[in-house]
Design a protein around this motif. Structure first.
Motif, PDB file in Angstrom:
ATOM      1  N   ALA A 122      -1.045   3.714   5.957  1.00 60.63           N
ATOM      2  CA  ALA A 122      -1.055   2.476   5.183  1.00 60.63           C
ATOM      3  C   ALA A 122      -2.192   2.491   4.167  1.00 60.63           C
ATOM      4  O   ALA A 122      -2.015   2.084   3.010  1.00 60.63           O
ATOM      5  CB  ALA A 122      -1.189   1.271   6.117  1.00 60.63           C
ATOM      6  N   VAL A 123      -3.360   2.967   4.546  1.00 60.82           N
ATOM      7  CA  VAL A 123      -4.502   3.045   3.638  1.00 60.82           C
ATOM      8  C   VAL A 123      -4.192   4.015   2.500  1.00 60.82           C
ATOM      9  O   VAL A 123      -4.490   3.743   1.329  1.00 60.82           O
ATOM     10  CB  VAL A 123      -5.780   3.479   4.403  1.00 60.82           C
ATOM     11  CG1 VAL A 123      -6.904   3.817   3.451  1.00 60.82           C
ATOM     12  CG2 VAL A 123      -6.209   2.382   5.374  1.00 60.82           C
ATOM     13  N   GLU A 124      -3.588   5.139   2.814  1.00 62.44           N
ATOM     14  CA  GLU A 124      -3.231   6.122   1.790  1.00 62.44           C
ATOM     15  C   GLU A 124      -2.259   5.524   0.780  1.00 62.44           C
ATOM     16  O   GLU A 124      -2.384   5.742  -0.428  1.00 62.44           O
ATOM     17  CB  GLU A 124      -2.629   7.370   2.431  1.00 62.44           C
ATOM     18  CG  GLU A 124      -3.636   8.246   3.134  1.00 62.44           C
ATOM     19  CD  GLU A 124      -2.986   9.450   3.804  1.00 62.44           C
ATOM     20  OE1 GLU A 124      -1.778   9.687   3.599  1.00 62.44           O
ATOM     21  OE2 GLU A 124      -3.702  10.145   4.539  1.00 62.44           O
ATOM     22  N   GLU A 169      -3.037   1.724  -6.058  1.00 65.07           N
ATOM     23  CA  GLU A 169      -4.139   1.387  -6.951  1.00 65.07           C
ATOM     24  C   GLU A 169      -4.290   2.419  -8.058  1.00 65.07           C
ATOM     25  O   GLU A 169      -4.488   2.080  -9.224  1.00 65.07           O
ATOM     26  CB  GLU A 169      -5.447   1.282  -6.165  1.00 65.07           C
ATOM     27  CG  GLU A 169      -5.544   0.051  -5.297  1.00 65.07           C
ATOM     28  CD  GLU A 169      -6.830   0.030  -4.468  1.00 65.07           C
ATOM     29  OE1 GLU A 169      -7.735   0.849  -4.752  1.00 65.07           O
ATOM     30  OE2 GLU A 169      -6.907  -0.780  -3.544  1.00 65.07           O
ATOM     31  N   LEU A 170      -4.167   3.666  -7.716  1.00 70.61           N
ATOM     32  CA  LEU A 170      -4.313   4.724  -8.706  1.00 70.61           C
ATOM     33  C   LEU A 170      -3.154   4.722  -9.702  1.00 70.61           C
ATOM     34  O   LEU A 170      -3.348   4.966 -10.887  1.00 70.61           O
ATOM     35  CB  LEU A 170      -4.412   6.091  -8.030  1.00 70.61           C
ATOM     36  CG  LEU A 170      -5.699   6.365  -7.247  1.00 70.61           C
ATOM     37  CD1 LEU A 170      -5.618   7.717  -6.560  1.00 70.61           C
ATOM     38  CD2 LEU A 170      -6.911   6.311  -8.165  1.00 70.61           C
ATOM     39  N   SER A 171      -1.959   4.444  -9.219  1.00 68.98           N
ATOM     40  CA  SER A 171      -0.800   4.451 -10.123  1.00 68.98           C
ATOM     41  C   SER A 171      -0.799   3.216 -11.034  1.00 68.98           C
ATOM     42  O   SER A 171      -0.235   3.239 -12.117  1.00 68.98           O
ATOM     43  CB  SER A 171       0.500   4.513  -9.318  1.00 68.98           C
ATOM     44  OG  SER A 171       0.642   3.359  -8.517  1.00 68.98           O
ATOM     45  N   SER A 172      -1.439   2.112 -10.630  1.00 67.86           N
ATOM     46  CA  SER A 172      -1.466   0.907 -11.455  1.00 67.86           C
ATOM     47  C   SER A 172      -2.492   1.011 -12.587  1.00 67.86           C
ATOM     48  O   SER A 172      -2.394   0.284 -13.571  1.00 67.86           O
ATOM     49  CB  SER A 172      -1.751  -0.327 -10.595  1.00 67.86           C
ATOM     50  OG  SER A 172      -3.061  -0.242 -10.065  1.00 67.86           O
ATOM     51  N   GLN A 173      -3.463   1.883 -12.488  1.00 67.46           N
ATOM     52  CA  GLN A 173      -4.461   2.049 -13.539  1.00 67.46           C
ATOM     53  C   GLN A 173      -3.843   2.821 -14.704  1.00 67.46           C
ATOM     54  O   GLN A 173      -3.053   3.743 -14.500  1.00 67.46           O
ATOM     55  CB  GLN A 173      -5.683   2.806 -13.012  1.00 67.46           C
ATOM     56  CG  GLN A 173      -6.449   2.038 -11.963  1.00 67.46           C
ATOM     57  CD  GLN A 173      -7.594   2.853 -11.395  1.00 67.46           C
ATOM     58  OE1 GLN A 173      -7.764   4.008 -11.725  1.00 67.46           O
ATOM     59  NE2 GLN A 173      -8.383   2.215 -10.537  1.00 67.46           N
TER      60      GLN A 173
END
Length: 191
Positions: free
Chosen positions: A137-139, A145-149
């Protein structure tokens, strides 16, 4: 050229030593036959003695393994050509009985301690599975988050850009040696 024995006799006669012509004792080797008909021989069929396969031309060290003899015994060779032991062959019935006894021992009922141990192992496994699910879940959150930047603009190489180079010269103010003057004349360089 003399053979070594004649040379030895001459040396002993010069030194005054008498040669005693005693016949050399040959060791008598015992022979046995394997179950498949192969003839083997050894000085004695006991542990730590050498054992060989007898062929028409040669004697060959017996390879490592267990060999059934005609008399029903088993010859065990641990190092090539060296007898480890000679033991009685176990019958197939004895082997089957040993296997049945071992299986019966394995099929006995579990004790309370063994059940408690198994239960604690299951609890540990459940905890590990839950930890792995939490890690997954953390991964996923990190990936989101990385894909939204927004992605950074890619870097481009410009080979035609203005590149300033500075010519470096060393020792221009030093006095010229004879060698420098000769090289300058060869190269037609005026200074």
């Amino acid at each position: 050229m003399k053979n070594p024995l004649e040379m030895l006799k001459e040396i002993k006669s010069v030194l005054g030593i008498e040669l005693s012509e005693t016949p050399t004792e040959e060791t008598k080797l015992a022979q046995m036959t394997l179950e498949n008909g192969t003839i083997i021989e050894a000085e004695d069929f006991a542990p730590e003695f050498e054992v060989f396969i007898v062929t028409e031309e040669d004697k060959i060290a017996l390879p490592v393994g267990e060999y059934a003899l005609e008399d029903g015994m088993i010859l065990v060779v641990e190092a090539e050509g060296i007898i480890k032991e000679i033991k009685e062959a176990t019958s197939e019935e004895e082997v089957v009985e040993e296997e049945v006894e071992a299986a019966e021992e394995e099929m006995s009922y579990a004790t309370k301690e063994e059940l408690a141990e198994v239960k604690s192992m299951i609890e540990e496994l459940k905890a590990m599975i839950k930890d792995k699910e939490d890690m997954a879940a953390v991964e996923e959150q990190v990936k989101e988050e990385l894909s939204s930047q927004p992605a950074a603009a890619p870097l481009k190489h410009n080979p035609e850009g203005n590149v300033q180079t500075k010519k470096v010269t060393f020792g221009q103010n030093r006095p010229q040696s004879i060698q420098d003057r000769v090289f300058a004349r060869i190269a037609n360089i005026q200074k």
